[in-house]
Enzyme design. Structure first.
Site, PDB file in Angstrom:
ATOM      1  N   ASN A  79       0.843  -1.208   0.000  1.00  0.00           N
ATOM      2  CA  ASN A  79       0.000   0.000   0.000  1.00  0.00           C
ATOM      3  C   ASN A  79       0.874   1.253   0.000  1.00  0.00           C
ATOM      4  OD1 ASN A  79       0.565   0.803   2.851  1.00  0.00           O
ATOM      5  ND2 ASN A  79      -0.337  -1.209   3.210  1.00  0.00           N
TER       6      ASN A  79
ATOM      7  N   ASP B 165      -4.217  -6.062   5.018  1.00  0.00           N
ATOM      8  CA  ASP B 165      -5.265  -6.888   5.627  1.00  0.00           C
ATOM      9  C   ASP B 165      -5.158  -8.339   5.168  1.00  0.00           C
ATOM     10  OD1 ASP B 165      -6.416  -4.848   7.062  1.00  0.00           O
ATOM     11  OD2 ASP B 165      -7.651  -4.180   5.371  1.00  0.00           O
TER      12      ASP B 165
ATOM     13  N   LYS C 268       7.871 -17.859 -10.472  1.00  0.00           N
ATOM     14  CA  LYS C 268       7.090 -16.778 -11.075  1.00  0.00           C
ATOM     15  C   LYS C 268       5.847 -17.369 -11.755  1.00  0.00           C
ATOM     16  CE  LYS C 268       7.232 -13.072 -14.379  1.00  0.00           C
ATOM     17  NZ  LYS C 268       7.741 -12.693 -15.665  1.00  0.00           N
TER      18      LYS C 268
ATOM     19  N   PRO D 155      -2.597 -11.709  10.404  1.00  0.00           N
ATOM     20  CA  PRO D 155      -2.844 -11.549  11.847  1.00  0.00           C
ATOM     21  C   PRO D 155      -2.991 -10.069  12.177  1.00  0.00           C
ATOM     22  CG  PRO D 155      -0.522 -12.037  11.412  1.00  0.00           C
ATOM     23  CD  PRO D 155      -1.251 -12.184  10.105  1.00  0.00           C
TER      24      PRO D 155
ATOM     25  N   ILE E 296      -1.884  -7.393  14.384  1.00  0.00           N
ATOM     26  CA  ILE E 296      -0.756  -7.205  15.307  1.00  0.00           C
ATOM     27  C   ILE E 296      -1.177  -6.389  16.531  1.00  0.00           C
ATOM     28  CG2 ILE E 296       1.589  -6.250  15.491  1.00  0.00           C
ATOM     29  CD1 ILE E 296       1.727  -6.718  12.366  1.00  0.00           C
TER      30      ILE E 296
ATOM     31  N   PHE F 234      -4.013   3.388  14.926  1.00  0.00           N
ATOM     32  CA  PHE F 234      -4.331   4.430  13.955  1.00  0.00           C
ATOM     33  C   PHE F 234      -5.504   3.940  13.114  1.00  0.00           C
ATOM     34  CE2 PHE F 234      -1.408   8.044  13.713  1.00  0.00           C
ATOM     35  CZ  PHE F 234      -0.606   7.720  14.787  1.00  0.00           C
TER      36      PHE F 234
ATOM     37  N   LYS G  84     -13.431   0.681  16.019  1.00  0.00           N
ATOM     38  CA  LYS G  84     -12.148  -0.041  15.956  1.00  0.00           C
ATOM     39  C   LYS G  84     -11.493  -0.126  17.330  1.00  0.00           C
ATOM     40  CE  LYS G  84     -10.385   0.513  11.995  1.00  0.00           C
ATOM     41  NZ  LYS G  84      -9.758   1.094  10.818  1.00  0.00           N
TER      42      LYS G  84
ATOM     43  N   LYS H  96     -10.681  -3.792  18.970  1.00  0.00           N
ATOM     44  CA  LYS H  96      -9.302  -4.218  19.241  1.00  0.00           C
ATOM     45  C   LYS H  96      -8.950  -4.114  20.724  1.00  0.00           C
ATOM     46  CE  LYS H  96      -7.864  -2.999  14.610  1.00  0.00           C
ATOM     47  NZ  LYS H  96      -6.804  -3.404  13.691  1.00  0.00           N
TER      48      LYS H  96
HETATM   49  O1  C5P Z   1      -8.166  -2.864  11.213  1.00  0.00           O
HETATM   50  P1  C5P Z   1      -7.442  -1.699  10.656  1.00  0.00           P
HETATM   51  O2  C5P Z   1      -6.366  -2.071   9.660  1.00  0.00           O
HETATM   52  O3  C5P Z   1      -8.286  -0.624  10.105  1.00  0.00           O
HETATM   53  O4  C5P Z   1      -6.730  -1.059  11.939  1.00  0.00           O
HETATM   54  C1  C5P Z   1      -5.730  -0.124  11.857  1.00  0.00           C
HETATM   55  C2  C5P Z   1      -4.847  -0.192  13.077  1.00  0.00           C
HETATM   56  O5  C5P Z   1      -4.529  -1.531  13.405  1.00  0.00           O
HETATM   57  C3  C5P Z   1      -3.500   0.469  12.820  1.00  0.00           C
HETATM   58  O6  C5P Z   1      -3.048   0.942  14.066  1.00  0.00           O
HETATM   59  C4  C5P Z   1      -2.652  -0.691  12.326  1.00  0.00           C
HETATM   60  O7  C5P Z   1      -1.278  -0.457  12.545  1.00  0.00           O
HETATM   61  C5  C5P Z   1      -3.169  -1.841  13.150  1.00  0.00           C
HETATM   62  N1  C5P Z   1      -3.161  -3.130  12.460  1.00  0.00           N
HETATM   63  C6  C5P Z   1      -2.313  -4.120  12.874  1.00  0.00           C
HETATM   64  N2  C5P Z   1      -2.329  -5.359  12.257  1.00  0.00           N
HETATM   65  C7  C5P Z   1      -3.180  -5.588  11.234  1.00  0.00           C
HETATM   66  C8  C5P Z   1      -4.038  -4.580  10.791  1.00  0.00           C
HETATM   67  C9  C5P Z   1      -3.994  -3.359  11.427  1.00  0.00           C
HETATM   68  O8  C5P Z   1      -1.521  -3.917  13.795  1.00  0.00           O
HETATM   69  N3  C5P Z   1      -3.189  -6.761  10.662  1.00  0.00           N
END
Ligand code: C5P
Length: 399
Positions: free
Chosen positions: A209, A278, A288, A305, A307, A322, A336, A340
């Site tokens: 991204n 995601d 390849k 996962p 994190i 964030f 969110k 979380k």
């Molecule tokens: O679920 P979403 O991606 O919108 O959440 C964003 C927040 O979760 C950010 O702080 C991002 O660093 C963290 N995040 C993470 N691991 C993921 C997805 C998002 O730590 N797999």
């Protein structure tokens, strides 16, 4: 006291305490600072420019209208050069001129021409200090962000006793040290994720991204500057390691999780700034992938996962997330935060091109729990580097 590479512009105005500033200058030089001295005509009646030149190791600046002096280091250059301007002693007259924004001599002009912090160290007779005009001036400049150090109380050169004595050179040096070396995060360990993750599809293709990593790197730098031990777990970005920060580079979300698991074992704060992918390919191809006829391709993805969620449920640290959203920013951010189970979330609107992704600027709505209540503060819009300091100080205050 360590002031190495700090550029201090020491301004002297007319007062008997001026002689004490020779000792302050010596202490600052000993601590590694670069010092340039500016003297008003009044100051020169109490101490010679030669003394200050010898102690600072630089010619003294005293004339706004001298073409030679202006050619060497002009008033605008001097105003930009300094990291901090300290006016000691600051007479009642100088404080009045600085309050009015006068530019009638070099030192007053510098105070008008600079964007750098200014500290005034008042020194005057107790009656002059108590005077309503002086008090009103002090309040006005303090509101504008000037630091006011002192005065102390005691016996004065004129025989009066009361408030108005300049604080001692050693105390001024301590204030300068505190100004530069304020370390509220000392003994804390902060773990910060930043940048994108890169999820392999085959040896030459991947999913990723647009995250530049700037916000996470700025937070890492701010936390380190404020005294924290910082581990920055970063996806691939084009940025240098911030000073005083331990950086661990990773590529995929799984790698990031593995590093975060061990880094957060004794962490006090975890800030998830990374834009973690995601999804990842369910099976990355070892070779390849070849084009298969004229039909499209269905790529099977599986979820990465989370994190941040893992840290919030397995570690005993303050977890900050964030939320980059393009619509209903506040609602999604709060949802969110609940999902979380984290203590704070910083929401930004990535649909705007002037802030957020890849930009140097950002604006955040920060939601956090405070004694069971949900609170919100808005930070910015401003440079990510400045915003980072405000955010780090907010986290430290409410955690
Ligand atoms: O679920 P979403 O991606 O919108 O959440 C964003 C927040 O979760 C950010 O702080 C991002 O660093 C963290 N995040 C993470 N691991 C993921 C997805 C998002 O730590 N797999």
């Amino acid at each position: 006291m360590n002031l190495s590479h700090k550029k201090i512009l020491l301004g002297l105005t007319g007062g008997i305490a001026a002689y004490k500033v020779a000792d302050l200058c010596r202490q600052l030089i000993k601590a590694g600072a670069e010092v340039r001295v500016v003297m008003t005509n009044g100051a020169k009646a109490f101490i010679t420019p030669l003394t200050m030149q010898a102690l600072s190791g630089n010619p003294v600046h005293d004339d706004l209208l001298d073409p030679n002096a202006e050619a060497a280091m002009g008033h605008i250059e001097l105003a930009k050069w300094a990291d901090l301007i300290v006016v000691a002693p600051a007479s009642a007259d100088f404080i009045a001129r600085a309050t009015a924004g006068m530019a009638d001599d070099l030192l007053a002009t510098l105070c008008v021409a600079t964007s750098k912090p200014i500290a005034l160290v008042p020194a005057m007779n107790q009656q002059m200090w108590a005077n309503k005009a002086t008090q009103a001036n002090i309040q006005t400049v303090a509101k504008r962000g000037f630091h006011i150090w002192g005065p102390a109380s005691g016996e004065q050169a004129c025989g009066d006793v009361g408030l108005g004595r300049m604080i001692e050179p050693v105390e001024i040096a301590e204030k300068i040290d505190e100004f530069f070396n304020h370390k509220p995060l000392k003994n804390q360990h902060w773990v910060i994720t930043a940048g994108p993750t890169v999820e392999k599809i085959d040896p030459v293709r991947f999913l990723t991204n647009r995250s530049s990593g700037k916000m996470g790197y700025s937070i890492a730098q701010a936390a380190a500057n404020l005294g924290a031990k910082v581990t920055l777990v970063s996806g691939p970005v084009n940025l240098d390691t911030p000073n005083g920060v331990k950086r661990i580079m990773v590529r995929s979300a799984s790698e990031m999780l593995k590093v975060v698991e061990s880094a957060t074992e004794k962490a006090d704060v975890f800030v998830a700034c990374a834009a973690v992918s995601d999804y990842r390919a369910k099976e990355a191809s070892e070779q390849k992938m070849k084009k298969q006829g004229d039909d499209g391709l269905v790529l099977e993805l599986e979820q990465n996962p989370d994190i941040l969620k893992w840290v919030a449920s397995h570690r005993n640290c303050y977890a900050v997330g964030f939320a980059a959203e393009t619509q209903n920013v506040s609602d999604y951010a709060q949802a969110k935060m609940k999902r979380k189970a984290i203590q704070m979330i910083c929401a930004n609107d990535v649909s705007r091109s002037d802030i957020g992704f890849a930009s140097d600027q950002n604006e955040l709505k920060v939601f956090y729990q405070n004694n069971g209540e949900l609170e919100m503060v808005s930070l910015g819009p401003e440079l990510k580097s400045l915003l980072a300091f405000e955010l780090v100080e907010l986290i430290n205050k409410v955690k």
